[in-house]
Scaffold this motif. Structure first.
Motif, short mmCIF file in Angstrom:
data_model
loop_
_atom_site.label_atom_id
_atom_site.label_comp_id
_atom_site.label_asym_id
_atom_site.label_seq_id
_atom_site.Cartn_x
_atom_site.Cartn_y
_atom_site.Cartn_z
N MET A 17 0.72 -1.32 0.12
CA MET A 17 0.03 0.15 -0.26
C MET A 17 0.85 1.16 0.14
O MET A 17 0.53 2.41 -0.59
CB MET A 17 -1.02 -0.01 1.25
N ALA A 18 1.88 1.22 0.67
CA ALA A 18 2.85 2.25 0.98
C ALA A 18 3.40 2.45 -0.58
O ALA A 18 3.58 3.61 -1.05
CB ALA A 18 3.87 2.10 1.78
N VAL A 23 5.34 5.80 -1.28
CA VAL A 23 5.74 6.04 -0.22
C VAL A 23 7.10 4.82 0.21
O VAL A 23 6.51 3.60 -0.09
CB VAL A 23 4.97 6.00 1.24
N ASP A 24 8.25 5.07 0.17
CA ASP A 24 9.18 4.24 0.42
C ASP A 24 9.39 4.01 2.10
O ASP A 24 10.28 5.01 2.38
CB ASP A 24 10.35 4.32 -0.34
N GLU A 70 -10.76 3.60 2.82
CA GLU A 70 -11.27 4.46 4.17
C GLU A 70 -11.20 3.65 5.36
O GLU A 70 -10.81 4.18 6.48
CB GLU A 70 -12.80 4.80 3.97
N TYR A 71 -11.33 2.49 5.12
CA TYR A 71 -11.25 1.46 6.28
C TYR A 71 -9.89 1.01 6.81
O TYR A 71 -9.46 0.45 7.83
CB TYR A 71 -11.87 0.12 5.84
N CYS A 72 -9.02 1.72 5.91
CA CYS A 72 -7.40 1.28 6.39
C CYS A 72 -7.17 1.98 7.69
O CYS A 72 -7.20 3.20 7.94
CB CYS A 72 -6.45 1.84 5.33
N ARG A 73 -6.63 1.29 8.64
CA ARG A 73 -5.89 1.65 9.91
C ARG A 73 -4.85 2.23 10.03
O ARG A 73 -4.28 2.88 10.99
CB ARG A 73 -5.92 0.19 10.94
N ASN A 74 -4.34 2.28 8.89
CA ASN A 74 -3.01 3.10 8.80
C ASN A 74 -3.08 4.25 7.54
O ASN A 74 -2.15 4.81 7.14
CB ASN A 74 -1.94 2.31 8.27
N ARG A 75 -4.35 4.74 7.59
CA ARG A 75 -4.49 5.91 6.65
C ARG A 75 -3.86 7.08 6.91
O ARG A 75 -3.29 7.79 6.08
CB ARG A 75 -5.92 6.15 6.51
N ARG A 79 -0.74 8.64 4.75
CA ARG A 79 -1.09 10.18 4.28
C ARG A 79 -0.14 10.93 4.76
O ARG A 79 0.48 12.06 3.63
CB ARG A 79 -2.50 10.74 4.80
N ARG A 80 0.22 11.05 5.99
CA ARG A 80 1.42 11.76 6.36
C ARG A 80 2.70 11.78 5.60
O ARG A 80 3.57 12.49 5.48
CB ARG A 80 1.55 11.64 7.88
N LEU A 81 2.99 10.36 5.23
CA LEU A 81 4.30 10.06 4.48
C LEU A 81 4.29 10.50 3.30
O LEU A 81 5.27 10.37 2.63
CB LEU A 81 4.63 8.52 4.91
#
Length: 83
Positions: A17-18, A23-24, A70-75, A79-81
């Motif tokens: 996902m990253a 995102v690396d 939306e359900y991603c617990r790491n959203r 997003r921050r990265l």
């Protein structure tokens, strides 16, 4: 599924996902943008997700994605990265 298999599955989901979001995680950790503990916590959060099969299906498609589901617990973390 053993605990080890579960962790491997969700570590792969977090990493994929990253990657799809540009995102690396390894580079982000080296740059100090994210701590290794945060990545470990992200994998553990992912193991609590009720939709890993949907996530795998989404990642298997060749469609562009610009945010995690939306359900991603790491959203928030992803997003921050994002660049």
């Amino acid at each position: 599924m053993s605990d080890r298999e579960l962790l491997k599955r969700h570590a792969a989901l977090v990493d994929q996902m990253a990657d799809r979001l540009g995102v690396d995680l390894q580079e982000a950790a080296i740059a100090g943008a994210v701590a290794m503990d945060e990545i470990s916590d992200a994998v553990l959060r992912c193991t609590k997700c009720a939709n890993p099969g949907h996530c795998e299906s989404l990642l298997a498609q060749s469609v562009n994605i610009d945010h995690s589901p939306e359900y991603c617990r790491n959203r928030d973390l992803l997003r921050r990265l994002q660049p």
